[in-house]
Design an enzyme around this catalytic site. Structure first.
Site, PDB file in Angstrom:
ATOM      1  N   TRP A 324      11.649  -1.321  -1.527  1.00 21.84           N
ATOM      2  CA  TRP A 324      10.379  -0.855  -0.900  1.00 21.84           C
ATOM      3  C   TRP A 324       9.400  -0.693  -1.857  1.00 21.84           C
ATOM      4  O   TRP A 324       8.060  -0.705  -1.995  1.00 21.84           O
ATOM      5  CB  TRP A 324      10.716   0.475  -0.370  1.00 21.84           C
ATOM      6  CG  TRP A 324       9.252   1.279   0.230  1.00 21.84           C
ATOM      7  CD1 TRP A 324       8.700   1.083   1.423  1.00 21.84           C
ATOM      8  CD2 TRP A 324       8.568   2.193  -0.379  1.00 21.84           C
ATOM      9  NE1 TRP A 324       7.609   1.809   1.472  1.00 21.84           N
ATOM     10  CE2 TRP A 324       7.472   2.573   0.078  1.00 21.84           C
ATOM     11  CE3 TRP A 324       8.749   3.022  -1.597  1.00 21.84           C
ATOM     12  CZ2 TRP A 324       6.766   3.584   0.029  1.00 21.84           C
ATOM     13  CZ3 TRP A 324       7.963   4.063  -2.057  1.00 21.84           C
ATOM     14  CH2 TRP A 324       6.908   4.319  -1.173  1.00 21.84           C
ATOM     15  N   HIS A 325      10.119  -0.205  -3.180  1.00 20.50           N
ATOM     16  CA  HIS A 325       8.826  -0.172  -4.466  1.00 20.50           C
ATOM     17  C   HIS A 325       8.359  -1.327  -4.880  1.00 20.50           C
ATOM     18  O   HIS A 325       7.220  -1.341  -5.457  1.00 20.50           O
ATOM     19  CB  HIS A 325       9.719   0.612  -5.541  1.00 20.50           C
ATOM     20  CG  HIS A 325      10.101   1.977  -5.179  1.00 20.50           C
ATOM     21  ND1 HIS A 325      11.094   2.381  -4.602  1.00 20.50           N
ATOM     22  CD2 HIS A 325       9.337   3.191  -5.468  1.00 20.50           C
ATOM     23  CE1 HIS A 325      11.324   3.845  -4.515  1.00 20.50           C
ATOM     24  NE2 HIS A 325      10.286   4.207  -4.891  1.00 20.50           N
ATOM     25  N   GLY A 326       8.947  -2.411  -4.744  1.00 18.04           N
ATOM     26  CA  GLY A 326       8.387  -3.720  -5.060  1.00 18.04           C
ATOM     27  C   GLY A 326       9.504  -4.801  -5.303  1.00 18.04           C
ATOM     28  O   GLY A 326      10.582  -4.415  -4.959  1.00 18.04           O
ATOM     29  N   TYR A 463       2.594   5.273  -8.661  1.00 20.69           N
ATOM     30  CA  TYR A 463       2.942   5.052  -7.366  1.00 20.69           C
ATOM     31  C   TYR A 463       1.806   4.325  -6.697  1.00 20.69           C
ATOM     32  O   TYR A 463       1.877   3.920  -5.539  1.00 20.69           O
ATOM     33  CB  TYR A 463       3.364   6.337  -6.236  1.00 20.69           C
ATOM     34  CG  TYR A 463       4.981   6.385  -6.588  1.00 20.69           C
ATOM     35  CD1 TYR A 463       5.574   6.699  -7.524  1.00 20.69           C
ATOM     36  CD2 TYR A 463       5.611   6.161  -5.265  1.00 20.69           C
ATOM     37  CE1 TYR A 463       6.978   6.674  -7.455  1.00 20.69           C
ATOM     38  CE2 TYR A 463       7.088   6.079  -5.202  1.00 20.69           C
ATOM     39  CZ  TYR A 463       7.616   6.326  -6.518  1.00 20.69           C
ATOM     40  OH  TYR A 463       9.074   6.263  -6.508  1.00 20.69           O
ATOM     41  N   PHE A 466       2.855   0.678  -5.648  1.00 23.58           N
ATOM     42  CA  PHE A 466       3.490   0.636  -4.460  1.00 23.58           C
ATOM     43  C   PHE A 466       2.846   0.705  -3.060  1.00 23.58           C
ATOM     44  O   PHE A 466       3.408   0.544  -1.939  1.00 23.58           O
ATOM     45  CB  PHE A 466       4.780   1.424  -4.611  1.00 23.58           C
ATOM     46  CG  PHE A 466       5.200   1.610  -5.774  1.00 23.58           C
ATOM     47  CD1 PHE A 466       5.675   0.547  -6.472  1.00 23.58           C
ATOM     48  CD2 PHE A 466       5.734   3.083  -6.398  1.00 23.58           C
ATOM     49  CE1 PHE A 466       6.178   0.676  -7.919  1.00 23.58           C
ATOM     50  CE2 PHE A 466       6.272   2.822  -7.702  1.00 23.58           C
ATOM     51  CZ  PHE A 466       6.548   1.799  -8.324  1.00 23.58           C
TER      52      PHE A 466
END
Lengths: 466, 323
Positions: A324-326, A463, A466
């Site tokens: 989900w972060h990348g 963040y 993201f």
């Protein structure tokens, strides 16, 4: 628009005044706050607003179909369509480049040179956050946990500017009831709001940016050029940096929302005091943790389908949480370390249920597993991550290791030790001061935080990417 | 309504507005220089005009009554250096610098026992170039320090003066060689010493830009004592940026011809044969070479310009050819 900028300061003063002036008139307030949020979001690129509007329209329609349709099959189809649309947005904007690039490499490695065009796609800021909120909304409507809302309410739920760019990830039943009841202008929770805003600003500028500039970035850019002592300091410093950067941003978001009369959910609860990884995930990025629990882990079966499937579900949840972060192998491994750690904890609990470990040992182990995982989160690629971990014990000159930097790392952990009651008492004391004293104190701290970052300005929040 | 237990933490909205206004007034008055600088650093447009039209008069008044002093004290306490100054060569110098004759000299050759101390600096483009210079160079021959000054350029010295910064950097670090990657943010008009104002794309802009490259290049090189590898931007996806970057490349080439030890590294027309593409083929493998903004290199893509930089460095340090 980013919070610590001149543009945002001017924007917020105007929004604050108009928001409270329009508060008694919900029909005027709702389009106003929505327009303000779109202005905030479209400040850099107005096309992103169109994407946000499209997401709100699709999820509103799906919510209405789910709520009104008597047929379970039709309700399910609407839910699947909305979730597919939301995940499709993420897939295109966030993962397509990575997928195409990896496919190209794989084909190339087996001698099938491909002609797939490699294209770089602009990632709209905050897409991971507003997409997850949209999924949460339609699923909650499907489950009957929240009522289907009109377009303007869904749009505000997604776009409300304090949480739009980097959370907290708000659930519909947390914000929509507040939107439906005008806030009382006589009782703005100013004490916590101002402490959160000023505290968040200082965490970002004095600790996070300073650590990033002086030790974390130099070491992670070129680990081979640094000694073991410098790498060790960077190892701990990034844990401090990311906590102060992300929780600083969240503090600002929650504080700004409070000034407008709205309460957003807590996102951090002294995470580095955790005594297990399970405890850590109840304290770190709490709104993402509960999203993953409620919309991924439990639908996968949670811990209800036997031991092996529980481990599988934990691993899937954490690996997808990492991605989900990348789209990169480093985030995948970061999620994998947490998933393996959580599974190991569960196994130990089940096997040695009565095993008592001294609290300090549990803290030490948990903190270091978290720090090791952060290496993969921060490193630009796996090779660099292993260089950092491999360099921890090496000797050599260490000009980057200075007492002020060590103290900043210690301070980032130590502020979590302060009892919450102390903060509350300080807030009450502050609220009782004359307005001039309050303004003077806040103004002085703003000047100090700007001086801390100096001419290079405040670095973008981690963040945001993201 | 707030719960009764939180009543001692609340204030009426009107009073909160009072706190915000006083706090911002204090911040603006005592921080007026920083506010002007922040305005100077913005892209040309109405926001920048508004910020500067408000901040400059306030700064004049604040400076006259000594309100800069607390901030200057804080800057000192935090170890911040001023990166601006008026009347520098960068802003006011003569174009005669472009008519100078270059003098060449030999430089100390690196060994693994005594590696070359290389400073990689410039704007945000310098970040990945510095990182990749380490792993692309022969092992043990280079010690690289990267100092990227994001958002800076040569056409906005009121925001960040590269002549001042270059003097501070070489005094602090005394590098053996410098790689200077800059130009991504240079879309501002420029004023010459005689007061003429030129927009990007005009011949006068290009000449003034070349002069500024020569000024900063001379400072970085210590008037020819160490080589400086000047890396203007590559091609850009946006045609407007692309035209400005082409102009900068011509200017840097011209400056290098007139400045001792200043080497122009042409990544603009070499990579992709002067045509923009998101991807490049490196070692037979296609990689996404540019970031989503269509200007910056990715970490993987930065290998290509770094190899061109190393080629240029190998002209001065032949031992770098063996890689």
């Amino acid at each position: 628009m980013s919070f610590p900028t001149i543009e945002f300061a001017a924007f917020f003063v105007v929004v604050f005044v108009l928001s409270w002036a329009l508060m008694p008139h919900p029909r005027a307030w709702r389009p106003f706050i929505l327009a303000a949020s779109y202005l905030f979001y479209g400040w850099i690129d107005w096309r992103w607003v169109l994407l946000l509007i499209a997401s709100s329209v699709v999820n509103t329609v799906a919510g209405q179909v789910i709520a009104r349709s008597p047929s379970e099959a039709a309700r399910k189809r609407a839910l699947i369509a909305a979730v597919a649309f939301d995940l499709g947005l993420l897939a295109v904007f966030k993962y397509l480049s990575f997928f195409v690039s990896e496919t190209d490499s794989a084909l190339d490695s087996i001698g099938l040179g491909s002609s797939i065009p490699l294209v770089q796609i602009v990632l709209p800021i905050g897409i991971s956050f507003f997409t997850f909120q949209a999924i949460s909304y339609v699923v909650d409507v499907y489950r009957g946990e929240t009522r289907a809302a009109p377009l303007v309410e869904v749009a505000i739920l997604q776009a409300f500017f304090p949480h739009l760019v980097a959370g907290p990830i708000v659930r519909a039943n947390e914000l929509l009831p507040q939107l439906r009841t005008p806030r009382d202008p006589r009782t703005v929770l100013a004490g916590p709001a101002i402490f959160l805003i000023v505290g968040g600003l200082l965490k970002k500028t004095v600790i996070a940016d300073e650590l990033a500039r002086r030790v974390v970035d130099p070491v992670y850019n070129e680990p081979a050029a640094h000694s073991g002592a410098e790498i060790t300091l960077a190892f701990y410093a990034f844990a401090a940096q990311i906590y102060c950067d992300f929780s600083g941003y969240t503090d600002l978001a929650i504080g700004l929302a409070l000034l407008l009369g709205y309460q957003l959910p807590q996102n951090f609860n002294r995470p580095y005091l955790a005594l297990s990884l399970q405890d850590f995930w109840r304290r770190w990025h709490m709104t993402l943790s509960r999203w993953l629990r409620d919309y991924l882990y439990i639908p996968l079966g949670g811990n209800r389908k036997g031991r092996l499937k529980t481990y599988r579900n934990v691993m899937i949840t954490m690996l997808l949480g990492g991605l989900w972060h990348g789209a990169s192998w480093t985030f995948f491994l970061w999620g994998g370390i947490h998933g393996a750690g959580l599974s190991a904890e569960r196994w130990i609990r089940e096997r040695y249920g009565g095993l008592r470990v001294p609290a300090w040992v549990a803290w030490l182990v948990t903190f270091h597993v978290v720090c090791i995982a952060w290496v993969f989160f921060r490193a630009p690629d796996l090779a660099t991550a292993f260089d950092v971990l491999g360099g921890l014990g090496l000797s050599g000159p260490s000009p980057l290791v200075t007492l002020p930097l060590v103290l900043l790392v210690v301070a980032a952990v130590a502020i979590q030790l302060l009892p919450p009651d102390w903060w509350r008492q300080a807030e009450a004391w502050f609220v009782a001061r004359p307005v001039a004293v309050q303004g003077l104190a806040v103004g002085a701290l703003i000047v100090a935080s700007d001086a801390a970052v100096g001419q290079q300005g405040v670095a973008p929040f981690i963040y945001f990417q993201f | 309504m707030e719960p009764a237990r939180d009543r001692d933490l609340t204030l009426p909205a009107g009073r909160v507005l009072g706190v915000i206004v006083i706090a911002l007034a204090i911040a603006v008055l005592f921080n007026s220089e920083a506010m002007v600088r922040a305005g100077e650093g913005m892209q040309p447009g109405p926001t920048r005009d508004i910020v500067l039209s408000v901040a400059r008069p306030i700064d004049d008044v604040a400076g006259a009554i000594g309100m800069h002093l607390p901030r200057e004290g804080l800057d000192l306490a935090f170890g911040q250096e001023d990166k601006t100054a008026s009347g520098t060569e960068l802003e006011r110098g003569s174009a005669a610098i472009l008519r100078r004759k270059t003098q060449e000299q030999a430089f100390r050759q690196p060994t693994t026992a005594d590696p070359l101390n290389v400073l990689v600096t410039g704007d945000s483009q310098a970040e990945f170039l510095g990182q990749r210079l380490i792993d692309q160079s022969p092992e043990g021959l280079l010690e690289v320090t990267t100092v990227a000054r994001n958002g800076t350029g040569l056409t906005n010295p009121a925001f960040f003066n590269w002549e001042i910064n270059a003097e501070q950097e070489v005094a602090d670090r005394d590098p053996d060689a410098v790689v200077m990657a800059i130009g991504d943010n240079d879309g501002f008009n420029v004023q010459t010493a005689d007061g003429s104002l030129y927009d990007p794309g005009e011949p006068g802009w290009e000449t003034e830009f070349a002069r500024r490259v020569a000024v900063v290049g001379s400072v970085l090189s210590g008037d020819g004592r160490r080589p400086v590898y000047w890396v203007p931007p590559p091609t850009a996806r946006d045609p407007e940026f692309n035209a400005i970057y082409a102009s900068q490349n011509r200017a840097a080439e011209r400056a290098a011809e007139a400045t001792s030890a200043l080497r122009y590294v042409d990544i603009y027309s070499t990579l992709g044969r002067g045509r923009y593409s998101d991807s490049l083929t490196i070692d037979g493998k296609r990689v996404l070479a540019r970031q989503a903004d269509g200007v910056h290199f990715t970490r993987e893509g930065a290998v290509a310009p770094v190899r061109l930089i190393l080629d240029a460095m190998a002209e001065d340090f032949p031992v770098l050819r063996d890689r």
